[in-house]
Scaffold this active site. Structure first.
Site, PDB file in Angstrom:
ATOM      1  N   ARG A 126      27.472  19.757 108.175  1.00 52.26           N
ATOM      2  CA  ARG A 126      28.723  20.383 108.637  1.00 52.26           C
ATOM      3  C   ARG A 126      29.791  20.484 107.552  1.00 52.26           C
ATOM      4  O   ARG A 126      30.982  20.543 107.846  1.00 52.26           O
ATOM      5  CB  ARG A 126      29.284  19.661 109.860  1.00 52.26           C
ATOM      6  CG  ARG A 126      28.311  19.657 111.027  1.00 52.26           C
ATOM      7  CD  ARG A 126      28.978  19.333 112.341  1.00 52.26           C
ATOM      8  NE  ARG A 126      27.955  19.115 113.351  1.00 52.26           N
ATOM      9  CZ  ARG A 126      27.436  17.921 113.631  1.00 52.26           C
ATOM     10  NH1 ARG A 126      27.869  16.840 113.013  1.00 52.26           N
ATOM     11  NH2 ARG A 126      26.493  17.812 114.545  1.00 52.26           N
ATOM     12  N   LYS A 148      34.826  33.324 100.712  1.00 43.15           N
ATOM     13  CA  LYS A 148      33.802  34.018 101.499  1.00 43.15           C
ATOM     14  C   LYS A 148      32.432  33.611 100.984  1.00 43.15           C
ATOM     15  O   LYS A 148      32.134  33.768  99.796  1.00 43.15           O
ATOM     16  CB  LYS A 148      33.963  35.533 101.369  1.00 43.15           C
ATOM     17  CG  LYS A 148      35.100  36.101 102.186  1.00 43.15           C
ATOM     18  CD  LYS A 148      35.018  37.613 102.208  1.00 43.15           C
ATOM     19  CE  LYS A 148      36.158  38.219 103.009  1.00 43.15           C
ATOM     20  NZ  LYS A 148      36.084  39.684 103.021  1.00 43.15           N
ATOM     21  N   GLU A 190      36.155  45.732  89.735  1.00 43.45           N
ATOM     22  CA  GLU A 190      37.003  44.882  90.586  1.00 43.45           C
ATOM     23  C   GLU A 190      38.336  44.565  89.902  1.00 43.45           C
ATOM     24  O   GLU A 190      39.371  44.440  90.564  1.00 43.45           O
ATOM     25  CB  GLU A 190      36.274  43.584  90.959  1.00 43.45           C
ATOM     26  CG  GLU A 190      34.967  43.773  91.736  1.00 43.45           C
ATOM     27  CD  GLU A 190      35.154  44.105  93.223  1.00 43.45           C
ATOM     28  OE1 GLU A 190      36.290  44.054  93.721  1.00 43.45           O
ATOM     29  OE2 GLU A 190      34.133  44.429  93.874  1.00 43.45           O
ATOM     30  N   LYS A 232      44.259  38.087  93.613  1.00 45.05           N
ATOM     31  CA  LYS A 232      43.422  37.786  94.770  1.00 45.05           C
ATOM     32  C   LYS A 232      43.889  36.502  95.460  1.00 45.05           C
ATOM     33  O   LYS A 232      43.932  36.427  96.692  1.00 45.05           O
ATOM     34  CB  LYS A 232      41.945  37.679  94.374  1.00 45.05           C
ATOM     35  CG  LYS A 232      41.061  37.484  95.604  1.00 45.05           C
ATOM     36  CD  LYS A 232      39.613  37.833  95.384  1.00 45.05           C
ATOM     37  CE  LYS A 232      38.846  37.663  96.693  1.00 45.05           C
ATOM     38  NZ  LYS A 232      37.409  37.921  96.545  1.00 45.05           N
ATOM     39  N   GLU A 242      41.282  37.116 106.661  1.00 43.97           N
ATOM     40  CA  GLU A 242      41.239  38.582 106.749  1.00 43.97           C
ATOM     41  C   GLU A 242      41.661  39.133 108.099  1.00 43.97           C
ATOM     42  O   GLU A 242      40.917  39.847 108.755  1.00 43.97           O
ATOM     43  CB  GLU A 242      39.837  39.092 106.366  1.00 43.97           C
ATOM     44  CG  GLU A 242      39.865  40.586 106.075  1.00 43.97           C
ATOM     45  CD  GLU A 242      38.626  41.062 105.316  1.00 43.97           C
ATOM     46  OE1 GLU A 242      38.012  40.261 104.607  1.00 43.97           O
ATOM     47  OE2 GLU A 242      38.315  42.244 105.442  1.00 43.97           O
ATOM     48  N   ARG A 246      44.494  41.147 103.559  1.00 46.46           N
ATOM     49  CA  ARG A 246      43.296  40.877 102.765  1.00 46.46           C
ATOM     50  C   ARG A 246      42.333  42.062 102.760  1.00 46.46           C
ATOM     51  O   ARG A 246      41.558  42.229 101.819  1.00 46.46           O
ATOM     52  CB  ARG A 246      42.581  39.614 103.291  1.00 46.46           C
ATOM     53  CG  ARG A 246      41.409  39.208 102.420  1.00 46.46           C
ATOM     54  CD  ARG A 246      40.954  37.796 102.670  1.00 46.46           C
ATOM     55  NE  ARG A 246      39.771  37.508 101.863  1.00 46.46           N
ATOM     56  CZ  ARG A 246      39.205  36.329 101.752  1.00 46.46           C
ATOM     57  NH1 ARG A 246      39.711  35.303 102.406  1.00 46.46           N
ATOM     58  NH2 ARG A 246      38.142  36.161 100.990  1.00 46.46           N
ATOM     59  N   ASN A 250      39.296  45.540  99.963  1.00 45.92           N
ATOM     60  CA  ASN A 250      38.117  46.377 100.196  1.00 45.92           C
ATOM     61  C   ASN A 250      38.296  47.808  99.688  1.00 45.92           C
ATOM     62  O   ASN A 250      37.460  48.660 100.001  1.00 45.92           O
ATOM     63  CB  ASN A 250      37.773  46.388 101.690  1.00 45.92           C
ATOM     64  CG  ASN A 250      36.967  45.169 102.064  1.00 45.92           C
ATOM     65  OD1 ASN A 250      35.965  44.873 101.435  1.00 45.92           O
ATOM     66  ND2 ASN A 250      37.412  44.454 103.079  1.00 45.92           N
ATOM     67  N   HIS A 253      35.283  49.849  98.842  1.00 44.49           N
ATOM     68  CA  HIS A 253      34.099  49.115  99.300  1.00 44.49           C
ATOM     69  C   HIS A 253      33.420  49.748 100.512  1.00 44.49           C
ATOM     70  O   HIS A 253      32.231  49.566 100.702  1.00 44.49           O
ATOM     71  CB  HIS A 253      34.453  47.652  99.605  1.00 44.49           C
ATOM     72  CG  HIS A 253      34.617  46.815  98.365  1.00 44.49           C
ATOM     73  ND1 HIS A 253      35.591  47.083  97.420  1.00 44.49           N
ATOM     74  CD2 HIS A 253      33.928  45.736  97.893  1.00 44.49           C
ATOM     75  CE1 HIS A 253      35.502  46.182  96.440  1.00 44.49           C
ATOM     76  NE2 HIS A 253      34.503  45.360  96.699  1.00 44.49           N
ATOM     77  N   HIS A 257      29.793  50.273  99.804  1.00 44.06           N
ATOM     78  CA  HIS A 257      28.699  49.631 100.560  1.00 44.06           C
ATOM     79  C   HIS A 257      27.708  50.675 101.065  1.00 44.06           C
ATOM     80  O   HIS A 257      26.503  50.441 101.082  1.00 44.06           O
ATOM     81  CB  HIS A 257      29.252  48.827 101.737  1.00 44.06           C
ATOM     82  CG  HIS A 257      29.852  47.510 101.334  1.00 44.06           C
ATOM     83  ND1 HIS A 257      30.738  46.819 102.134  1.00 44.06           N
ATOM     84  CD2 HIS A 257      29.690  46.758 100.229  1.00 44.06           C
ATOM     85  CE1 HIS A 257      31.090  45.697 101.514  1.00 44.06           C
ATOM     86  NE2 HIS A 257      30.473  45.641 100.363  1.00 44.06           N
ATOM     87  N   HIS A 270      26.772  46.716  92.485  1.00 42.43           N
ATOM     88  CA  HIS A 270      27.913  46.682  93.400  1.00 42.43           C
ATOM     89  C   HIS A 270      29.161  47.288  92.751  1.00 42.43           C
ATOM     90  O   HIS A 270      29.843  48.134  93.348  1.00 42.43           O
ATOM     91  CB  HIS A 270      28.178  45.229  93.818  1.00 42.43           C
ATOM     92  CG  HIS A 270      29.403  45.055  94.662  1.00 42.43           C
ATOM     93  ND1 HIS A 270      29.499  45.522  95.956  1.00 42.43           N
ATOM     94  CD2 HIS A 270      30.611  44.487  94.393  1.00 42.43           C
ATOM     95  CE1 HIS A 270      30.691  45.242  96.444  1.00 42.43           C
ATOM     96  NE2 HIS A 270      31.383  44.611  95.525  1.00 42.43           N
TER      97      HIS A 270
END
Lengths: 368, 368
Positions: A126, A148, A190, A232, A242, A246, A250, A253, A257, A270
């Site tokens: 955990r 993330k 980025e 960031k 998010e 936030r 993206n 993105h 994606h 990417h």
């Protein structure tokens, strides 16, 4: 112990009792004191991949204190291995070693390793400590901030994961010397994004320093990484999970994606997909009257100067974009949500653009 | 809509912005208003097992609002299926349904279902909403409070998981009518535990009401569940991630986990192993001079009156205990940490007991 070639920089990511430092410098992997302060106990599992292991694994392990029980896991390299099965291999290794809640995981590699090790740490007993040692420009400026973590699922990218913060991030820019030029450009996508969404003076600095960055000039690279991480960190501190601002991270993105998924992960990097995606978002922003033609030209020029594509893949039809964009995690109740530009240095969320407008943009947009 | 047979009780688990209510009553599953306020959006995935599905799944789904997209997953029943593979089946179903971040998972079943669904929710798209509908006494008084979610690993119980809080817990005591008597007794082990570690007046109340509890008298059962959940909620509010006092909830569990693991999961029920484990912990507490002989007799009597074993399994040697107890998650560095009693209603953490003392206790302790 190698003397750092340039000044070291340290940022703090302010998240209350989950705050952590980012150390940026050259030669950190050769510094015996770099990792030690962040170990939770005497059990350390270093996880890396087959590409990075021969380059840096031995040096990193050699500098850990002699009373630490150090184990290693070497995973295959590539986005196609960012799966729950590979994370299970990390859990197996932790349990076979008998590691307890006070163990520390170290992620040595790019974004795929960082995301998987972070998720393994989030879920082991955990939640245990982990340290990020990102070795690509993309992971240094992107996944080292924000917490993330996760893996892909056959039905979607990053669909399984957790928000879990590292105890520290160590960015040794000496690792960039072994990075292919194409991956350096992908990382710069980025970096450019941070200028476009939030910081016009930084974008202006990038325009002036792009050649130095592409030659990995230490001073320029450290400055670019530090400013990217700071932007960031500021955004994440405002909105850790998010709910709002936030989402600006993206930019490019949603289009990107769709390109990655359509081309098959790994064919377009990417960052390359994000480069073309930012150019698409900027074009739409200009068509909607948010930014001027001059702003669009400026955005396109800086993306291109980093060695990134502006055009979309030749074989990708408008429907290929739209089908995948409808599945984006940002969408709320079947409504498309796009990150666009209100100005250079100022992003916004748009959910008013119809599929017809988007289709018209995509139909007329250049292909490679 | 069935009229509740008895008064409904509501507790609040106070965890800041992760606070949630526990509703306890009879007939809640037949109340169309019970679940609706806690749905995050219009997508609901109800997860249950093959035993519970025929009893309650249809009723629960029938009472969800008609504009909600309801899907179901039915997993096999049993602790041996508390695995990452079964959790993956939940993720597959969520992605196949195209469910987004605003979906809600509902865990309908005992502790195994609750733990797995909670972990599936914690990790789906980095965290979505879930609601617990526990259908066994054990899960109603134990796993409905505390946010511990996860799965077993071949090398250890509950080794992979997360802390993740539900949006609400709905405890319908009508579900206990279908529970085998042996499982009711197993649930009472955890109820007794709350009295032993924290609340002597509650233990006294249990002594007076044990017959009513074993006959599932609604008033007595609701009172026992409410007081149990309140004690656990108070402890968890003090120590959400088990840095200190929360470890008291493990009274009897270090011995108990060793019994369960040695006998093979499912042969001794968890609550039965905890019953014998609490008797062992009380015996050690008396031998160390923490509690009197009268206190020990009192603890043994209440455990026995719930239909639980005091003695250890016949075929389990002292070494079988010690080998497994050395692997306990509570241990720090190689030191055994045990939860013992300073008094009836007052638990303590002990890390001073040597393996020799423990071995002497186990050697002389009765076997079934």
């Amino acid at each position: 112990m190698t003397q750092p070639a340039t000044a070291q920089r340290t940022l703090n990511v302010a998240l209350g009792d989950r705050s952590y430092p980012i150390h940026i410098g050259s030669g950190l992997l050769d510094d015996p004191q770099a990792l030690t302060p962040y170990l939770a106990g005497k059990q350390v599992m270093v996880v890396t991949n087959e590409t990075v292991a021969p380059l840096y694994l031995e040096a990193l392990c050699a500098h850990l204190p002699s009373d630490v029980d150090v184990r290693t896991v070497i995973l295959p390299d590539g986005e196609q291995y960012k799966t729950i099965e590979q994370v299970s291999r990390i859990w197996d290794a932790l349990l076979e070693a008998g590691f307890n809640r006070r163990c520390t995981l170290v992620a040595l590699g790019g974004g795929v390793i960082g995301d998987m090790v972070g998720y393994a740490a989030a879920s082991y007993q955990r939640g245990v400590a982990f340290i990020q040692v990102p070795t690509t420009l993309l992971s240094q400026v992107d996944s080292s901030v924000g917490g993330k973590t996760g893996v892909n699922h056959p039905l979607g990218k990053n669909m399984i994961g957790a928000f879990w913060q590292p105890k520290a991030v160590l960015i040794d820019i000496a690792t960039l010397a072994s990075l292919p030029a194409r991956e350096l450009s992908a990382g710069l996508a980025e970096v450019i994004k941070y200028g476009l969404i939030r910081d016009e003076p930084f974008l202006s600095w990038l325009e002036d320093n792009m050649a130095a960055l592409r030659h990995i000039s230490p001073e320029a690279i450290i400055e670019a990484i530090a400013r990217s991480c700071q932007i960031k960190a500021d955004i994440v501190a405002d909105d850790e999970t998010e709910q709002g601002v936030r989402a600006h991270l993206n930019l490019g993105h949603t289009f990107g994606h769709a390109i990655e998924a359509h081309q098959g992960y790994g064919n377009w990097l990417h960052g390359e997909a994000v480069g073309a995606g930012m150019a698409l978002a900027a074009t739409l922003s200009q068509q909607l009257g948010f930014i001027s033609g001059a702003d669009l030209t400026r955005a396109q020029a800086v993306i291109e100067s980093a060695g990134l594509p502006l055009a979309a893949p030749t074989d990708m039809q408008s429907d290929d974009f739209l089908t995948r964009m409808r599945l984006d995690k940002k969408n709320v109740d079947a409504k498309l949500r796009l990150v666009l530009l209100h100005a250079i240095g100022n992003a916004c969320i748009d959910d008013t653009t119809s599929e017809e407008v988007l289709r018209a943009l995509l139909d007329s947009y250049p292909r490679l």
